[in-house]
Design a protein around this motif. Structure first.
Motif, PDB file in Angstrom:
ATOM      1  N   LEU A   1      34.051  32.349   7.780  1.00 35.04           N
ATOM      2  CA  LEU A   1      31.943  31.597   7.434  1.00 35.04           C
ATOM      3  C   LEU A   1      31.911  31.041   6.121  1.00 35.04           C
ATOM      4  O   LEU A   1      32.127  31.002   5.409  1.00 35.04           O
TER       5      LEU A   1
ATOM      6  N   GLY B   1      29.498  28.196   6.491  1.00 30.85           N
ATOM      7  CA  GLY B   1      28.255  27.911   6.581  1.00 30.85           C
ATOM      8  C   GLY B   1      26.755  27.566   5.604  1.00 30.85           C
ATOM      9  O   GLY B   1      25.865  26.895   5.326  1.00 30.85           O
ATOM     10  N   GLY B   2      26.850  29.127   4.421  1.00 31.01           N
ATOM     11  CA  GLY B   2      26.444  29.187   3.644  1.00 31.01           C
ATOM     12  C   GLY B   2      25.708  28.129   2.287  1.00 31.01           C
ATOM     13  O   GLY B   2      26.510  27.023   1.957  1.00 31.01           O
ATOM     14  N   GLN B   3      25.283  28.922   1.585  1.00 31.90           N
ATOM     15  CA  GLN B   3      24.086  27.232   0.610  1.00 31.90           C
ATOM     16  C   GLN B   3      24.753  27.694  -0.278  1.00 31.90           C
ATOM     17  O   GLN B   3      24.894  27.419  -2.010  1.00 31.90           O
TER      18      GLN B   3
ATOM     19  N   THR C   1      23.767  29.318  -3.051  1.00 32.63           N
ATOM     20  CA  THR C   1      22.424  28.854  -4.074  1.00 32.63           C
ATOM     21  C   THR C   1      22.210  29.606  -5.428  1.00 32.63           C
ATOM     22  O   THR C   1      22.681  29.348  -6.299  1.00 32.63           O
ATOM     23  N   ARG C   2      23.133  30.755  -5.128  1.00 33.40           N
ATOM     24  CA  ARG C   2      23.423  32.042  -6.211  1.00 33.40           C
ATOM     25  C   ARG C   2      24.457  31.338  -7.673  1.00 33.40           C
ATOM     26  O   ARG C   2      24.123  31.181  -8.352  1.00 33.40           O
TER      27      ARG C   2
ATOM     28  N   GLN D   1      27.268  25.267  12.727  1.00 31.59           N
ATOM     29  CA  GLN D   1      26.335  26.690  13.386  1.00 31.59           C
ATOM     30  C   GLN D   1      24.743  26.125  13.558  1.00 31.59           C
ATOM     31  O   GLN D   1      24.575  25.169  13.036  1.00 31.59           O
TER      32      GLN D   1
ATOM     33  N   GLY E   1      21.891  32.234   8.659  1.00 27.81           N
ATOM     34  CA  GLY E   1      22.646  33.252   8.467  1.00 27.81           C
ATOM     35  C   GLY E   1      24.241  33.196   9.098  1.00 27.81           C
ATOM     36  O   GLY E   1      24.016  32.512  10.252  1.00 27.81           O
ATOM     37  N   ASN E   2      24.628  35.145   9.143  1.00 28.39           N
ATOM     38  CA  ASN E   2      26.489  34.294   9.417  1.00 28.39           C
ATOM     39  C   ASN E   2      26.573  34.986  10.786  1.00 28.39           C
ATOM     40  O   ASN E   2      26.702  35.629  11.048  1.00 28.39           O
TER      41      ASN E   2
ATOM     42  N   VAL F   1      34.253  32.887   3.013  1.00 33.25           N
ATOM     43  CA  VAL F   1      34.400  32.318   2.741  1.00 33.25           C
ATOM     44  C   VAL F   1      34.724  32.318   0.578  1.00 33.25           C
ATOM     45  O   VAL F   1      35.605  32.411  -0.030  1.00 33.25           O
TER      46      VAL F   1
ATOM     47  N   LYS G   1      14.887  33.168  -1.411  1.00 33.40           N
ATOM     48  CA  LYS G   1      16.313  32.280  -1.779  1.00 33.40           C
ATOM     49  C   LYS G   1      15.749  31.105  -2.597  1.00 33.40           C
ATOM     50  O   LYS G   1      14.468  31.384  -2.446  1.00 33.40           O
TER      51      LYS G   1
ATOM     52  N   LYS H   1      30.480  34.586  -5.971  1.00 30.74           N
ATOM     53  CA  LYS H   1      28.679  35.530  -5.715  1.00 30.74           C
ATOM     54  C   LYS H   1      27.508  33.725  -6.685  1.00 30.74           C
ATOM     55  O   LYS H   1      26.774  33.396  -6.325  1.00 30.74           O
TER      56      LYS H   1
HETATM   57  P1  UTP Z   1      25.612  34.756   1.329  1.00 30.06           P
HETATM   58  O1  UTP Z   1      25.409  35.653   2.131  1.00 30.06           O
HETATM   59  O2  UTP Z   1      26.825  35.242   0.478  1.00 30.06           O
HETATM   60  O3  UTP Z   1      25.162  33.617   1.400  1.00 30.06           O
HETATM   61  O4  UTP Z   1      27.097  34.673   2.268  1.00 30.06           O
HETATM   62  P2  UTP Z   1      25.336  32.004   0.454  1.00 30.06           P
HETATM   63  O5  UTP Z   1      23.951  30.922   1.018  1.00 30.06           O
HETATM   64  O6  UTP Z   1      26.669  31.623   1.408  1.00 30.06           O
HETATM   65  O7  UTP Z   1      25.070  32.452  -0.868  1.00 30.06           O
HETATM   66  P3  UTP Z   1      22.838  32.232  -1.639  1.00 30.06           P
HETATM   67  O8  UTP Z   1      23.017  33.713  -1.470  1.00 30.06           O
HETATM   68  O9  UTP Z   1      22.853  31.644  -1.355  1.00 30.06           O
HETATM   69  O10 UTP Z   1      24.379  32.318  -2.684  1.00 30.06           O
HETATM   70  C1  UTP Z   1      28.282  35.707   2.747  1.00 30.06           C
HETATM   71  C2  UTP Z   1      29.133  34.040   3.666  1.00 30.06           C
HETATM   72  O11 UTP Z   1      28.444  34.489   4.861  1.00 30.06           O
HETATM   73  C3  UTP Z   1      28.329  32.972   5.184  1.00 30.06           C
HETATM   74  C4  UTP Z   1      29.162  32.208   3.744  1.00 30.06           C
HETATM   75  O12 UTP Z   1      29.856  30.792   3.239  1.00 30.06           O
HETATM   76  C5  UTP Z   1      29.908  33.220   3.307  1.00 30.06           C
HETATM   77  O13 UTP Z   1      31.092  32.883   2.932  1.00 30.06           O
HETATM   78  N1  UTP Z   1      27.240  32.105   5.203  1.00 30.06           N
HETATM   79  C6  UTP Z   1      26.284  32.818   5.091  1.00 30.06           C
HETATM   80  C7  UTP Z   1      27.068  31.118   6.298  1.00 30.06           C
HETATM   81  O14 UTP Z   1      28.663  30.769   6.936  1.00 30.06           O
HETATM   82  N2  UTP Z   1      26.455  30.971   6.864  1.00 30.06           N
HETATM   83  C8  UTP Z   1      24.861  31.324   6.862  1.00 30.06           C
HETATM   84  O15 UTP Z   1      24.090  30.827   7.283  1.00 30.06           O
HETATM   85  C9  UTP Z   1      25.732  31.536   5.614  1.00 30.06           C
END
Ligand code: UTP
Length: 410
Positions: free
Chosen positions: A98, A100-102, A104-105, A180, A206-207, A236, A337, A388
Motif C-alpha cells: 500500500l 498510495g498515501g501522501q 503528510t506527517r 487507487q 484511503g487504503n 509502505v 489532515k 510516520k
Molecule cells: P497512513 O495512514 O500513515 O497515511 O497510511 P499516509 O497518507 O501515508 O500518511 P499521513 O497520515 O498523511 O502522514 C498507512 C498506509 O496506507 C497507505 C500508505 O501509503 C501507508 O502504507 N495508504 C494510505 C494508501 O495506500 N492510500 C491512502 O489513500 C492512504
C-alpha cells in the motif's frame, strides 16, 4: 459531459457552488476539465461529515481476542515455516504494498518509499521492503508476485523510481503497479477545497479500496490464473516489515481461519495503536481513541492486558473471501489532515497544521468483514519500525535505531 447548469445544480444541492466561482474566467480546456471533475467526483462521501451518518459512531460490542503468541510460535516454528514456504513455492501467495498515501506527517514531498533512511549509504524505504521480501524469495526459491498500489499523485514518480533502481534486484516481471481512487477534501467547515481555479482538491481515498482498485485495474484475473489463494497486504512505512512471512502464512493456513493479522503486544495501556479484538463476535480493530479507560486497563486471568494486541498493518486475506466482500460498501472515515489549497487570492497554500478533512476507507475495516482472523504475535523490535514522522515517536530517527539494532547497515 455535463454542462455548467447541470454542474451548478449538482453542487447547489450539496452547498458546494463555490467550486464554480471562477468558471467564467477559465479558458475552454479548463472549463471542460472542471466540469469533468464535477461529473466524476463522488461527493456522497461528504455525507460522512454528518456525525449521525458517520459509521465511526456506530460500533458494536467489543470483546478481547487472543493471539498465537511468540512463545506458541517458537514451539511450532519449523512446521509453520514449512507450510508457508510450500504455499509460496506453489505460487499461492502474493503481496500488496500500500503506497498510495501522501505521508503528510513525514513532510517529504515525494512518495514515502523514495525516502532515503540511510545515513552513511543510500537505503530507500522501498529498498528496505524489497530486501526483506528477497529473504523469503531466497528461502522459498520462488518469486512472490508483488502488486504496488499508488495514487494519481505519486504513480509516475514511484514507477520511474523502481525502474531507475532496477527494482532493487526484484524480478520486474513479478511486479505490477495499480492506481487507487481519489476523493474530494474539505476545509474545517465542510467546503470542498480547490487546488486552483479549475482543480478540485482531490486526495487518495484511503487504503481500504485496494482490492476494488486492483480488480478495476484488471489484475484479479492474473492473480487467479497464477493460482494465488492468499494476499499479504502491508504498509509502505514499516522498514522492518516482514512480507509474505512463511511463518505467518503457515500459521494462518494451519489454523483454518479465514484471515490473519500480525500484532505486537502493546507497550503500555495508553499506546496509540488499534487493537485486534472481537466486535459483535466478529474480528475487528478497535482504535485507541474508541477504547474506554476500562477497556484500556482491563486485565485477564494472567494479569495481562485483555486488549493487548496492536495491529501493524500486515494482514493475510484469502482471495476467495476478498472476491465475496469486494462489492460491499466500506465505512468512510473522516480524517483531519494538512491539505494544500488555493486561498481567496488565488495563491496555493501549504498549511503547517491540519486545515481540513479527507475521506478515507481503511483496510482494517476489511478485517471486520472476515468470519475469523488469526492474531499472530511478532517481536516488536524485530518487525515494527514505522516511519510516520520526521522526529520523535514512529519517526525517521526511531526507525534508524531499530534498523541498526537489527544489524542492517544504514
Ligand atoms: P497512513 O495512514 O500513515 O497515511 O497510511 P499516509 O497518507 O501515508 O500518511 P499521513 O497520515 O498523511 O502522514 C498507512 C498506509 O496506507 C497507505 C500508505 O501509503 C501507508 O502504507 N495508504 C494510505 C494508501 O495506500 N492510500 C491512502 O489513500 C492512504
Amino acid at each position: 459531459m455535463i454542462d455548467r447548469d447541470k454542474a451548478f445544480r449538482i453542487l447547489s444541492d450539496i452547498g458546494q457552488e463555490h467550486i464554480l466561482k471562477y468558471y467564467d474566467e477559465l479558458d475552454n480546456d479548463e472549463k471542460k476539465d472542471l466540469l469533468d471533475q464535477i461529473e466524476i467526483t463522488d461527493f456522497s462521501v461528504l455525507e460522512n461529515l454528518d456525525s449521525e451518518k458517520n459509521s465511526d459512531s456506530l460500533r458494536g460490542t467489543f470483546e478481547p481476542l487472543g493471539a498465537v503468541t511468540i512463545k506458541d510460535i517458537a514451539s511450532e516454528s519449523s512446521r509453520y515455516t514449512k507450510i508457508g514456504t510450500d504455499a509460496i513455492k506453489n505460487g499461492k501467495v502474493a503481496a500488496v504494498l500500500l503506497a498510495g498515501g501522501q505521508g503528510t506527517r513525514l513532510g517529504f514531498d515525494k512518495p514515502k518509499g523514495m525516502f532515503n533512511i540511510g545515513v552513511d549509504e543510500e537505503l530507500y524505504i522501498f529498498q528496505c521492503l524489497i530486501n526483506n521480501l528477497m529473504d523469503v524469495v531466497r528461502l522459498a526459491g520462488a518469486w512472490v508476485p508483488l502488486y504496488i498500489m499508488t495514487s494519481e499523485k505519486n504513480n509516475k514518480e514511484t514507477v520511474d523510481f523502481f525502474k531507475e533502481k532496477n527494482y532493487f534486484g526484484y524480478d520486474p516481471s513479478y511486479v505490477r503497479f495499480f492506481i487507487q481512487d481519489m476523493a474530494p477534501s474539505v476545509d474545517m467547515s465542510g467546503k470542498v477545497l480547490m487546488e486552483s481555479r479549475s482543480k478540485i482538491s482531490l486526495s487518495p481515498n484511503g487504503n481500504g479500496g485496494w482490492f476494488s482498485s486492483l480488480v478495476r485495474a484488471g489484475l484479479l484475473d492474473e492473480i487467479k490464473e497464477k493460482g494465488v489463494e492468499w494476499i499479504n497486504v502491508f504498509a509502505v512505512d514499516n522498514v522492518l516489515q516482514r512480507i509474505a512471512d512463511p511463518g505467518f502464512v503457515g500459521a494462518v493456513i494451519d489454523s483454518g481461519l479465514q484471515s490473519g493479522g500480525k500484532v505486537v503486544s502493546k507497550a503500555s495501556p495508553d499506546e496509540r495503536v488499534g487493537v485486534l479484538c472481537l466486535e459483535d463476535g466478529r474480528p475487528s480493530i478497535v482504535e485507541y481513541y474508541e477504547m474506554t479507560e476500562e477497556m484500556r486497563t482491563l486485565v485477564d486471568d494472567n494479569g495481562e492486558l485483555a486488549y493487548k494486541y496492536g495491529v501493524i498493518l500486515n494482514y493475510l486475506f484469502s482471495v476467495e473471501k476478498l472476491e465475496e466482500i469486494c462489492d460491499r460498501k466500506m465505512p468512510v472515515h473522516v480524517v483531519e489532515k494538512k491539505i494544500p489549497y488555493m486561498d481567496d487570492n488565488g495563491n496555493l497554500i501549504k498549511p503547517e497544521s491540519p486545515n481540513g478533512h479527507k475521506f478515507e476507507t481503511l483496510v482494517l475495516d476489511m478485517v471486520h468483514m472476515q468470519d475469523s482472523c488469526l492474531a499472530y504475535e511478532v517481536v516488536r523490535e524485530k518487525e515494527f519500525a514505522p516511519v510516520k514522522n520526521a522526529v520523535g515517536v514512529d519517526s525517521v530517527e526511531s526507525a534508524r535505531e531499530l534498523l541498526k539494532a537489527n544489524g542492517i547497515k544504514i
